[in-house]
Design an enzyme around this catalytic site. Sequence first.
Site, mmCIF file in Angstrom:
data_model
loop_
_atom_site.group_PDB
_atom_site.id
_atom_site.type_symbol
_atom_site.label_atom_id
_atom_site.label_comp_id
_atom_site.label_asym_id
_atom_site.label_seq_id
_atom_site.Cartn_x
_atom_site.Cartn_y
_atom_site.Cartn_z
ATOM 1 N N GLU A 219 1.181 -1.479 -0.576
ATOM 2 C CA GLU A 219 -0.061 -0.016 -0.222
ATOM 3 C C GLU A 219 0.490 1.368 0.203
ATOM 4 O O GLU A 219 0.591 2.219 0.846
ATOM 5 C CB GLU A 219 -0.732 0.014 1.248
ATOM 6 C CG GLU A 219 -1.907 -1.315 0.822
ATOM 7 C CD GLU A 219 -2.963 -1.179 0.259
ATOM 8 O OE1 GLU A 219 -3.071 -0.670 -0.274
ATOM 9 O OE2 GLU A 219 -3.927 -2.062 0.461
ATOM 10 N N ARG A 597 -14.711 -3.227 -4.640
ATOM 11 C CA ARG A 597 -15.142 -3.869 -3.495
ATOM 12 C C ARG A 597 -16.004 -4.950 -3.870
ATOM 13 O O ARG A 597 -15.809 -6.040 -3.017
ATOM 14 C CB ARG A 597 -15.478 -3.295 -1.754
ATOM 15 C CG ARG A 597 -14.521 -2.450 -0.942
ATOM 16 C CD ARG A 597 -13.238 -2.757 -1.293
ATOM 17 N NE ARG A 597 -12.611 -2.196 -1.998
ATOM 18 C CZ ARG A 597 -11.279 -2.778 -3.129
ATOM 19 N NH1 ARG A 597 -10.880 -3.101 -1.671
ATOM 20 N NH2 ARG A 597 -10.208 -2.250 -3.800
#
Length: 731
Positions: A219, A597
Site C-alpha cells: 500500500e 470491493r
Amino acid sequence: MDKLLSKLNKKQQEAVVHTDGPLLIFAGAGSGKTRVLTHKIAYLLQEKKTTPNRILAVTFTNKAAKEMKERVEKILGSQAKYVNIGTFHSINARILRTERDYFSPDFTIYDSKDSLDIIKESIKFLNINSDILKAKTAKHFITNAKQQLILPKDAKNIYVDNYANEQLIKIYTEYQRRLKENNAVDFDDLLIQPFILFKKYSKLKEKYQNKWDYILVDEYQDTNHVQFSFLKLISQLHNNICAVGDDDQSIYKWRGADIKNILEFEKTFKNSKIIKLEQNYRSTKNILLAASAVVENNTLRKKKKIWSDSIEGNKLVFKELDNDYSEATFIAETILKKIKMGAKYKDFAILYRTNAQSRLIEEGLRNRSIRYTIVGGTKFYERKEVKDLLAYLNFLTNPNDSLSLKRIVNVPPRGIGKTTIDRLEEFSNTTQRTLFESFQYSDEAGVGYAKSKITKFLTIMLNFKSEIENLSPSEFVTKLITETNIKEQYRDKNETSEDKIANIDEFVNSVSQFERFNDGATITDFLQEVSLIMDIDQWNDETDMVVLMTLHSAKGLEFPTVFLAGMEDGLFPLERSKQNYEELEEERRLFYVGITRAMENVYFTSAKKRMQFGQFMSNMTSQFIGEIPKECMIYKNEKSGINGNNKYSKYKSYTNNYSKNHPKKYNISSKPSVLGTKNTNENININDFVYHKIFGKGKVIAISKSTQTAYKILFNNHVMKIIAAKFIKKL
C-alpha cells in the site's frame, strides 16, 4: 519454486523474480498483490539465499500483516516467523524499545483520546481560551506538523505569523513537553522518532541500513512524508526496495498520505523497474467497466486499466429514493430477499461516506431482524472499564505516566478526589517531581487530610510493581483484578453492569490469547499490541453478519454484494471537495475503491431528501453516477421504476469540462497548511463559501440580520458556528 511460480500469471512472475534494485509494482484492485508479496519473500529466501531476519515487509494494518504472515508460513513453514513483517507503527515501536541507549524503552503509547486529554491539559495550563481554540483544532495542527516532520522548535519559521498559529505552536510545545515528562509517545511520534534518531546518530542509521537486505512495502500509495523519508533512508545502502501500491486507491490524504510518493517513485529511486498488475481476479466485467470509466476521469494517475477473464455479470443498480428512511428500507429489504434465496449475511457490505449515515440503516436492519456488525463503532479496548485496566498496566510499566495514574487513582473509589490530585500535581510541577513521586509528600503538598488513603494506594501500587516481572501477563492481570476489587464498582448497579463485568473477564481472555500466540510475551508487549489495533483489525470476517463501514475502512476487503449509500452531491463527493480538484479526485478514488470491493453485485442508493442539521435537505444525484457507462447500469427511482439513462448525462458533460480545465499533469504542493489567508470583503449569501482564521473554510447555511449580521456556518471539519460578519471573509 517453479511449482510456486506456475500459479502466477506472467506479470506476477515478473514481479516476483525481479529482486535487485528498486521495483514499483502498480497493483490494480483485486490483482493479487498479497500473493505476489508472499511469493516474493519465498523467492528471496530460496533463490537469493538470504535469511528471514534480513527481509523487512511493511504493511498498514495489523490485519494485513497477519494475513501476510499466515500466507508466508503456508509456503515456507516455521522459518517464516523470523521474517520482519509488521505495520510501520509496530516496526518503529520495536526499534525504539530495542535501542535503549538512544530512547527510553518503557514508554507508553497514547491513543487519540489520551493525546486529546494531554492537549486539553496543555491548553488549560497555558490559559488559552478553549472556547476560541478547540483541542481538536490543536490536535489537527500538531498531527499535520508531525506528518511534515516539523518539530516545535522549527514551527515558528514555517507557519504564517499570526495569533492563531502563535497559540497553536505554544500548545504543540507544551504538549511535547508533557509527553516527554510522562515518558509517552503518540502515534505520530512512533513514526518520526526513529527517523530523528537515524538523522542524529549515524552509527544507528548505518546499523539499520545494514540490517535489511530487502525491503518490501505494501500500500505504498498511502505513505506520508515521514514514512516515505524513513523508507528512503533505510534503503539507501542496498537499494533493494520493492513498493506495491495503486495510485487509483490513494484515499488517505486527510491523514497525510502523499500521492506524489508513488507517482514520483522513479525520480526518487533511480534506475527503477515498473511492473503493472492489471488482471483482476475479484470482480465481474461490468463492475470493472464501471470502476475504470470513473477513475479515468482523474488526472493525478498513471495510465492503466484493470481487466478480467470473469463473466460479464449483473449490471450495477442505481436506486433513487424519496428520503433517507426509504433508502434504509430499500437496502434492508433487498438484503432480506437475497437471504431468503440462500445468501449469507456476511455476503453483504453497506458502505457510506460518513459514520452519521449508519443510524437509519441500522434501524432498517434491526426492524427486519437482520444480523449486522459495524466496523468503527466503540472499540473493545476503548470501553471505560477496559481502559481502566489498561491504565493500571501502563502506569505499572511506566511510573512516569501521569495520565494513567490520574485515571486509576480513584478506580475503584478510594476517596482520593480531584482537588487532592490537583494539589499533588501542582506540587509535582513546582518541585520537578513526577506525580507518583509527589504522592510520598502529602503533607508538603497540602493534602495531609488524605494521607492515609494516599499511603494505602502507594502501598498497593508498589506491591503490584514488585510482582509484575514474576508472573505471566495473564496471571498478573488476574491478580490485579482480584486484589483491586475493580469488578465490585459495577456489580448490580444498572442494566449495563453485567456487560461491564463480562468485558473485564474478556480482557483476561485477550491477555491469555496473546500469551499463547507470543512465546515469552510481557505486559509491555501486550500493551503495544493493543495500542496499535485499528478498527478493521477488530472485525471478525468469519462471523455471519452484514457489515457496515465507511468507504475508507473498506479498502483491501471484498464482498459478493456491496451497497454504496448516500450517492448525492454534497455527501459523496463531499461539498468541500468541489472547491479543490485534488480533493475531488481523491473522492473519485474513494468511489473507485467502493465499487471494486464488490465481486458480483453493486447497488448505489441516494435520497432526494435527507435529514441534515435537523431539517430535510434536497439533494442532487452524485456526479459520479453520471460517470458510469450506461451500458453497465440499471437506473431506478422509487415511483416510476426503471428510468432512461439521459437523466444522468449532465454529469458526463461536467466531467468532460473538468478534464479540459485540468490537463493530465500534477504539481501538488507539499507545504504544510497554515492559518491566515488574505481575502476580499464582499456580500455574503446562503451557500457561499467563507473563511475564518480559527475554523478555516466553511459554507453559509443561514443568515441572521438583527442588530448585526451573523452567519450560521458549517465548517469543513464539521463544526457548526454562528459568527458575526466582521470575522469572516468570502472566498
